[in-house]
Structures are given as C-alpha cells and as structure tokens.
Design a protein around this motif. Structure first.
Motif, PDB file in Angstrom:
ATOM      1  N   TYR A  55      -8.660   2.815  -0.181  1.00  0.00           N
ATOM      2  CA  TYR A  55      -7.525   2.715  -0.110  1.00  0.00           C
ATOM      3  C   TYR A  55      -7.215   1.245  -0.308  1.00  0.00           C
ATOM      4  N   PRO A  56      -5.895   1.012  -0.512  1.00  0.00           N
ATOM      5  CA  PRO A  56      -5.361  -0.199  -1.169  1.00  0.00           C
ATOM      6  C   PRO A  56      -5.851  -1.553  -0.329  1.00  0.00           C
ATOM      7  N   ALA A 112       0.793  -1.299   0.201  1.00  0.00           N
ATOM      8  CA  ALA A 112      -0.183   0.046   0.019  1.00  0.00           C
ATOM      9  C   ALA A 112       1.001   1.105   0.082  1.00  0.00           C
ATOM     10  N   PRO A 158       0.527   4.688   1.310  1.00  0.00           N
ATOM     11  CA  PRO A 158      -0.408   5.586   1.971  1.00  0.00           C
ATOM     12  C   PRO A 158      -0.397   6.860   1.577  1.00  0.00           C
ATOM     13  N   SER A 159      -1.729   7.325   1.668  1.00  0.00           N
ATOM     14  CA  SER A 159      -2.231   8.957   1.514  1.00  0.00           C
ATOM     15  C   SER A 159      -3.072   9.462   2.686  1.00  0.00           C
TER      16      SER A 159
END
Lengths: 364, 443
Positions: free
Chosen positions: A150-151, A54, A56-57
C-alpha cells in the motif's frame, strides 16, 4: 412529557446545525503518506511542497499500491498545503503522514520554519519520522518501490523495528527532533534518504545544529554512531587480524561514559563492552588464542570511535548529548552552560573497548 | 352454602356443586372442576363419605388436610385457587385439591450449564420449593406467602435465611411488595419492574434466574428470593453489577479458564456497547487511530458506500436487532428461516451491494455475539440498549463523545442502588464480617 419532547426537538435541531464540524468520512479524506519540503531558488516562493497522496483500495497485494503526487511552490508551507487542497477532490489529511522528508537544500539553509510548521499542525503525529532527502525531497518522493503493498509502505517499514532492522538506518521522530532543537547540549540528527532508481537507500546520518546540517557521516561511521549512541545490537564490527579482515556480529553491547575535567580540559572517558560471534573470518580460528583477536578488535574499535567522536566534536554539534550530561551533573545555571560551550571544542575522547568473542559461529 | 356460591360466581360450566346424602349426614360439596384434581375429590371426600367405614364427621375433624373455614368472604378466593369446599352440619371445611398444569422436570435452558445441575425451577411453587429445600436444607429458611396483582392474585413466596438476612432490607421489600398495585402480574420480570427504583433504571437491580443452585447460593448469602406461581423463574435481590456477569458454571469449572472467561465477559460488554460508536468516531473523526493498512482498506471498502458512516451503522444495527428479535419470536419450525436469510444478508450481500463496508459487517457481528456472552438475560437486554446513546454522542462529538458517554454510564452505575446496597462497588472497605450485599449477618 411535553417539556421532554421540546428538549428533544431542540437538541435535534441544534445538533443539525452542528453537523459538518469535523465530521468527515474516511473515504472523503485524502491521506498524505509522505510529505517533502524543499527550498527553491526563487526568493518569492522559497518552498516547494511535495505530497504523496494514497489512493486507497480494498485489496492489499504486493505491487498494488497506487498513489498520487502533488507538488507546489509557495511562499509559506502552511499556505502551500492549503493551496494544494484546490488540486485534489478530497480533504487532505496528514493523520497518516509518518515520514516527512526535508530536502537537502532546506536543511543546508534553515530547517527551523519547517520544524515549527510540523509541530504546530495538529494532524501531523508527533511520532512521524523526519529525514533528509538527497538530492532533494521531491526526488525521494518520486520513487515508487514495486514491492509496496500500500502507498508509503516501504518508507514506513524502512524505519523503526517493524520491517528491516538496518544498523545504518537511524530514526528521528518529530517529537525528538523538536526536543533536540530546543534542548541545550543535545543536537538533532537526521537519517539521509537517497533514491536508488525505484527504491530508497537509507544508510547515512546527518548531524545538525540548531539551524542547519553540519556533518554527514559515512556508512561505516553511521553504524558505529548507532552502536555507541543507541547501543544498537543487530550490527557488526570489523577488524583486520594478521592482514585479513574479520567481521563479527554483535550479540551484546554496553556503553557508558564519564565526563571528567582535568586541568581545564574536558576528558570524556567512554567504556564500551561488546560481545560478538564471528561471522566472516579465516578458518581454523577455534584453536588459536581468542584473546589476540579480541585485542585486535578492541584496539581498532577504540581508534575508530575516537576518530569519529573527534570528527563530530570538530563540527561543533553534540548529538550524543555530552553537554546535557554535563549540565545534569553540574549546577543548573547559565554559567555551567557557558563553561561547557568553552570546554567542548577542546574536549578529549578516551574510548576503552573490551570485546568478548562468544563463539566462532561454527561447531569446532 | 351451595346457593350462596352459585350466586357469587358468574355462570360457569365448570363450577361443580353437589349435595349428597348417606345414612347419617347430608354433605354439600363445591369446587371448580377445571382447577381440581377429580380423583382427589373422590378419594378424600366422595368415597369415604359413601362407604361409611368411619363417621365422616370424625374424618373432617381429625384429618389435617381439611381446614375449617369460618369467613364466607374467603369462599370465592379459595375455590379459585383449587380448593374444595365441604359443608357438614353448618361447619365448612376446605381441602386443597388443586391440579396445576406445569412443565414437567424442566431442564435449564436460559442459563444452561455444561457440568452444573441441569434442572430448572418449576412453574409450580411446590415443585420449586422442593428443589430449593433439597439444595438448602436449613432450618433457618423462612417462607412467607402472599399474593401480588389485584386481579391476578398470583401466589408468591418470599424466601430467606432468617439468621443471615438483613432486617432493614426485609422491611424494605415487604413495604415495596405492598405498594404493587398492578392488576395482572404474570411473570417475575413484571414484578421486577414494579419493585425496582428508579422505575426507569438502565440496569436490572435484581437477578432473574431459573437455576435452583443460584437460588440456594443467594439464600446462603443472606439475599431474598421471590418465587411466583406460574413462572419458572425466581427473583433474587439485592444484586450488584458483578453478580450479573457471573455464571454458575464459573464455580464448577477449572479456575484459570473461568477467570479468563469472566475477564472476557467484561471485555465483551465493553465491545458491544462501544464498538459501533467507536467505528463512527474513528472512521469519521480520527482515522489516524487505525494502522495505515487498516485505514486504507476501510477507506477502500467504504468508497462504494454512498451514505455517511452513521447511516451505515444504523442500517446494520437495525438488521441485526430485527434478526435477533425475529429469531426469538418466530415459532421454532420457521425459526431457521430468519437466521438463514439474515445470515446471507449480513454476511455478504449487504457489502457486495455497496450498502455497507466490509469492516462494518465485522463490527456488527462482534456487537451481536459479544452481547450474548452475558450470563443473565435481563442484563444482556439492558446492555443491548446501551450502544445507541453512545452512537448518537459519537455522531456529533466523535471519540470525545464516546468517552464522555462511557463516563456517564460509570457515574450512573456508581450512583445506582439495589435496595439500598451499592450496585457497582468493587473497591472499598468491605470486610467479610460486615458483608455488603444483604449479607449483614453472614459469617
């Protein structure tokens, strides 16, 4: 006071030495959201490991998920993961790896080594879901659903009751897989994930013995297995009544069974009580005799269930845990187990279903 | 007498010494002008003496306000406490004419309540006693007077219900009071530090309160109350941990909400002590504890932060502690400056500058807010400190360290005693009749 100061200085210096042991900030870790393990045809490097990492953001918007795919062929899984560390800039962390996909090629040969690795590795949580990837785990990993916030989100939500509640999706936790692998008289099952363009399709279940996969059920059978084994309520039953299909939604399900030995043969008597509301049916049923419909449902359900149970028995696997029940009700010696091993291949299933219709779904 | 007094005192302008005559007598009067109500002096002494409606000698002998004083060694002390010394025919009398500057009818501000009594204790002992007596009209209330501080000689009252108090406790506290050797005792907080054992206790073992209703309730439970002249707070002892979590408001408001609020207070102190440490240990050691969404958003917002998590925590905690301290110390007119500037920094700027993550701001504000939920200020202060040792533990040992630290705190609380009474006992064999905290004879 002086002694106190010395102690303080010593503590600080000692603790400086200890720093870096396990301390790694969250932004310096690369979270694996899904891992795939395949078997390759190369004998030197029999495993292919695919990790979805992943990125992240701080913002979580639909479709904003970013992830990175890393893949490697290795001789052993553990070495492979370690080698993959050289491919990325941050520490790989399996702490959030909630889905582990085993490739079809792997479960068809031998899944034990992969299972042992997953259990041993301390950062993989025991509540991770294990599934079979079809045609290969790598292929499943490649899917990148456009709706993801999100992933890995789509995969997490597919299993469990948090997102979709599909009757065709069974969930197998890692700890349960381990338990079913070690337990005599209870065999593991795994949900089968297929890639459908950019999304996933999880509608089948595969039954395994202590080494490899033995049987994959169809969609309809998967639903029935889910009803009979986990008493899953948000599902439907189907029957033909006067030549027309009727589908009913379950509102209650209760299943019980007994194992009886008759003339050296095991008879498994299963009682199923279902309550349902009609969902798709011809009009004008309200005033007709519901008992007729209920009978049609019951008879057809029993036949189908017996067929499915026979099919499972014929492959020699026991995901229901009939053997465990038998062992629990008899003396706990090896003789009991050996007896059950002889009994099970010829076991006879008698399913008695009583369906109760709560309503037609219409106000008259 | 006058000559002797002038030699006793350093040259002071406010030391008034008069020698006045009437037809019968010669009177010597001495007092300190700044300590004394001049109208009282003229009403009680000067006017009757000059009018001569009655012989002043009989007045002195009959009026109980005048007390005979034999020992010349006590002259200076009494003058300094606002007494007027009068000498008539070799007999010396004293009259209490003290004028005390004090806050008028103070409103409870430190422990404010919505529907409870609004008055607070006064800085003057007599006013305070008035408030307490009217709330605790019992003949059993015993008051002992004394002084503390070798130089300040602060007047002090020790109050208790003589039927309900635990005699060993009383003997204990009398001994402790004798051992106080400080020169200056200015407020009850200082006295508390002197009395408490161990000296460096992490938690207060006596309640400092300004509420007369709390004092009255404590008296009814057989506790001791110390009042200090010049301080509008009373010291209640002994006390256990749970007393500090209990606001007087809890007795006055609806049952279920107050029960909920009490639970909320315990949750708050747990949060305010552990949250910064947990932030470090979860972010840096066990990020799998978060849900996935949270883990990713923290990782995302932390990616701009150049320092490890504990530097971030120290930075924010320094800011918030400095802000709290500044707003407490600033004069009221400039007080709002600190909060505005601090709010801006803590709120947005620190995060936008990439110094801290957005979650850290929430952690900081939770820590600050939930710290102030504790009703007694001294406990609130004590709890404010507790988070730092836990942070140090969490930096080196992660969640294990935090758990270990909490365990140590609980062990510490359990071994703590408040004047021989258990401080943290909530389970165990306490019957109403035996009582526990200083209520040996309570019904």
């Amino acid at each position: 006071m002086r002694r106190f100061c010395t102690a303080c200085v010593a503590f600080i210096m000692l603790s400086l030495l200890m720093q870096g042991c396990g301390f790694k900030d969250i932004d310096k870790r690369f979270f694996v959201v899904a891992a795939g393990i395949d078997r390759t045809s190369n004998a030197d490097k029999p495993y292919r490991i695919t990790l979805r990492l992943a990125i992240p953001s701080p913002k979580a918007e639909p479709g904003a998920s970013k992830s990175q795919l890393e893949s490697i062929d290795t001789a052993t899984i553990a070495e492979g993961v370690r080698l993959l560390k050289g491919h990325v800039d941050k520490e790989i962390d399996f702490g959030h790896c909630k889905v582990i996909v085993l490739g079809e090629s792997l479960v068809q040969s031998d899944y034990v080594e992969a299972l042992t690795w997953m259990i041993r590795r301390r950062d993989i949580q025991s509540i991770a879901t294990v599934a079979v990837g079809k045609p290969s785990a790598e292929d499943v990993m490649n899917a990148n659903p456009p709706s993801e916030r999100y992933p890995g989100n789509s995969l997490f939500l597919s299993f469990g009751t948090e997102g979709t509640d599909s009757p065709f999706t069974l969930q197998m936790f890692l700890f349960d897989l381990e338990r079913r692998y070690t337990e005599r008289g209870l065999d593991p099952f795994l949900p089968v994930i297929k890639r459908d363009h950019m999304t996933y399709m999880i509608s089948k279940v595969a039954f395994l013995d202590k080494q490899k996969v033995k049987l994959t059920l169809s969609n309809e059978e998967t639903q029935m297995y889910n009803q009979l084994s986990t008493q899953f309520k948000k599902s439907s039953i189907m029957a033909t009544y006067k030549g027309k299909p009727i589908v009913a939604l379950l509102t209650g399900i209760h299943r019980s069974y007994r194992i009886i030995e008759q003339n050296g043969q095991a008879v498994i008597r299963m009682k199923v009580r279902l309550r349902c509301i009609l969902e798709q049916a011809p009009r004008g049923l309200y005033n007709s005799d519901w008992r007729q419909i209920e009978k049609a449902f019951s008879d057809q359900y029993s036949t189908k269930a017996e067929t499915m149970l026979d099919k499972i028995r014929n492959t020699g696997v026991d995901p229901f845990g009939f053997g465990l029940r038998y062992r629990a009700m008899h003396r706990g010696s090896d003789a009991t187990w050996n007896r059950w091993v002889k009994l099970y291949p010829n076991a006879k299933f008698e399913v008695r279903t009583s369906v109760k219709i709560d309503g037609t779904g219409l106000i008259k | 007498m006058l000559h002797r007094i002038t030699t006793l005192f350093a040259e002071a302008k406010d030391l008034n010494t008069h020698r006045i005559h009437n037809r019968e007598f010669t009177l010597e009067v001495a007092y300190i002008g700044s300590l004394v109500d001049e109208s009282k002096v003229s009403d009680y002494i000067l006017v009757p003496f000059t009018k001569e409606e009655q012989s002043f000698k009989t007045i002195l002998e009959t009026n109980p306000s005048f007390k005979k004083i034999e020992d010349p060694a006590r002259w200076a002390g009494n003058l300094l406490r606002g007494f007027v010394l009068v000498k008539l025919e070799n007999a010396i009398y004293m009259l209490d004419a003290a004028r005390v500057i004090r806050n008028q009818n103070p409103i409870a501000e430190v422990e404010s309540s919505v529907q409870g009594p609004q008055t607070a204790l006064s800085e003057d002992l007599i006013d305070s006693m008035n408030l307490i007596r009217s709330r605790y009209p019992s003949a059993e209330l015993k008051i002992e007077e004394g002084t503390v501080g070798t130089l300040s000689m602060t007047r002090m009252l020790l109050l208790y219900d003589q039927r309900r108090v635990d005699p060993t406790l009383l003997a204990n506290i009398r001994n402790r009071l004798k051992e106080v050797t400080h020169e200056m005792i200015g407020a009850v907080g200082e006295l508390e530090k002197e009395l408490s054992s161990p000296r460096r206790a992490l938690f207060p073992t006596m309640i400092i309160t300004e509420r007369p209703d709390r004092v009255a309730r404590a008296l009814s439970q057989g506790k001791l109350v110390l009042l200090l002249h010049g301080s509008m707070f009373a010291l209640i002892l002994p006390a256990n941990f749970f007393d500090f979590m209990h606001a007087m408001e809890d007795k006055y408001e609806s049952l279920w909400m107050t029960n909920f609020l009490i639970a909320l207070r315990y949750l708050s102190i747990l949060l305010t002590t552990t949250l910064p440490a947990l932030y470090i240990s979860v972010v840096s050691y066990n990020p799998e504890l978060f849900r996935v969404q949270l883990a990713f958003s923290i990782a995302g917002s932390r990616s701009a932060v150049p320092y490890p998590s504990f530097i971030e925590v120290f930075l924010m905690l320094f800011l918030i502690e400095a802000l709290i301290e500044a707003s407490a110390r600033l004069p009221r007119y400039v007080g709002s400056t600190a909060t505005t500037v601090g709010g801006l920094i803590l709120g947005q700027a620190a995060q936008q500058a990439g110094l801290v993550s957005s979650i850290m701001i929430i952690v900081t504000s939770v820590v600050a807010i939930s710290n102030f939920v504790v009703p007694i200020a001294s406990m609130s202060y004590a709890i404010r400190f507790l988070k730092y040792p836990l942070i140090v533990l969490s930096i080196f040992f992660g969640i294990m360290g935090v758990a270990f630290g909490l365990f140590i705190y609980i062990v510490y609380l359990c071994q703590l005693r408040s004047f021989g009474k258990p401080y943290f006992r909530f389970l165990g064999n306490i019957t109403k009749k035996e009582g526990d905290i200083g209520q040996v004879n309570a019904r």
